[in-house]
Design a protein around this motif. Sequence first.
Motif, short mmCIF file in Angstrom:
data_model
loop_
_atom_site.label_atom_id
_atom_site.label_comp_id
_atom_site.label_asym_id
_atom_site.label_seq_id
_atom_site.Cartn_x
_atom_site.Cartn_y
_atom_site.Cartn_z
N SER A 60 66.50 44.04 -41.00
CA SER A 60 67.35 44.01 -42.18
C SER A 60 66.79 44.84 -43.33
N ILE A 119 74.59 40.49 -44.95
CA ILE A 119 73.88 39.91 -43.81
C ILE A 119 73.80 38.39 -43.97
N GLY A 120 74.15 37.68 -42.91
CA GLY A 120 74.13 36.22 -42.95
C GLY A 120 75.50 35.61 -43.07
N HIS A 168 78.98 34.95 -41.46
CA HIS A 168 79.56 34.97 -40.12
C HIS A 168 80.62 33.87 -39.98
N ASP A 216 71.34 39.63 -38.50
CA ASP A 216 71.31 38.22 -38.86
C ASP A 216 70.32 37.49 -37.94
N GLY A 248 81.24 38.77 -40.94
CA GLY A 248 80.02 39.36 -40.41
C GLY A 248 80.25 40.56 -39.52
#
Length: 229
Positions: A23, A34-35, A37, A110, A181
């Motif tokens: 990341s 990011i993260g 979802h 992730d 995501g």
Amino acid sequence: VLLGAQLSDSQLPPPSCAPLCDSQTVNALDRVSIGWHSKPARTASDILIGINIALPLVLDLIDVAASRPPDAVRGYLQDALILGEVFVVNAGINTLIKYAVRRPRPFLYDADMSAFSPEDRADADSGMSFYSQHSSSAFAMATAGSYLFTLRHPNSKWVIPVWLFSEALAATTASMRVLAGKHFISDVLVGAVMGSAVGLLIPYLHRRALPAALIWNRIPIKRAAPALP
């Protein structure tokens, strides 16, 4: 282009960093994605893109039924053809760039490995993040449909509401892809710009090539005699 992409899709490998990418290699703007979802957002984006594609065709049909222009069927088919061209040209450009860039999707960065299955992480589609086809398709159809409506009814009080509603729907679709995501913020922003450009360009080229009154105003054209020198 699209047919070739579908035929060759299974031959593409996943990103080299799969199943988990670093990341720290992601820029600051996109790192906030990011993260995220959300499965409901993923489902909503798939439903909304269908609505985005169908809505201009449905609204055009309602417009024809309400205004009853002289060449209703012909005019509607012309608009439908233009909208079809917008969708295919946009998808073709997007596919070429996706295959050339091969950017990993956010979920590969992730650390929560349960967010997406190992099959998703190992699939070639996990390297198709840039740029978002959902976003570009939504904005292409929204812009083209609104532009066509404006050309047909330049003085209508509905012009601004049509633009606002269609673009807001496209923006919602793009936002859902980030929350799901599936795309970074930059993916959907570039998709919005590219889709909007295609949505304006294709109708504009038709307008330059053919008499505007024949296509958008749907009224007979009276050709004037050439002026004498």
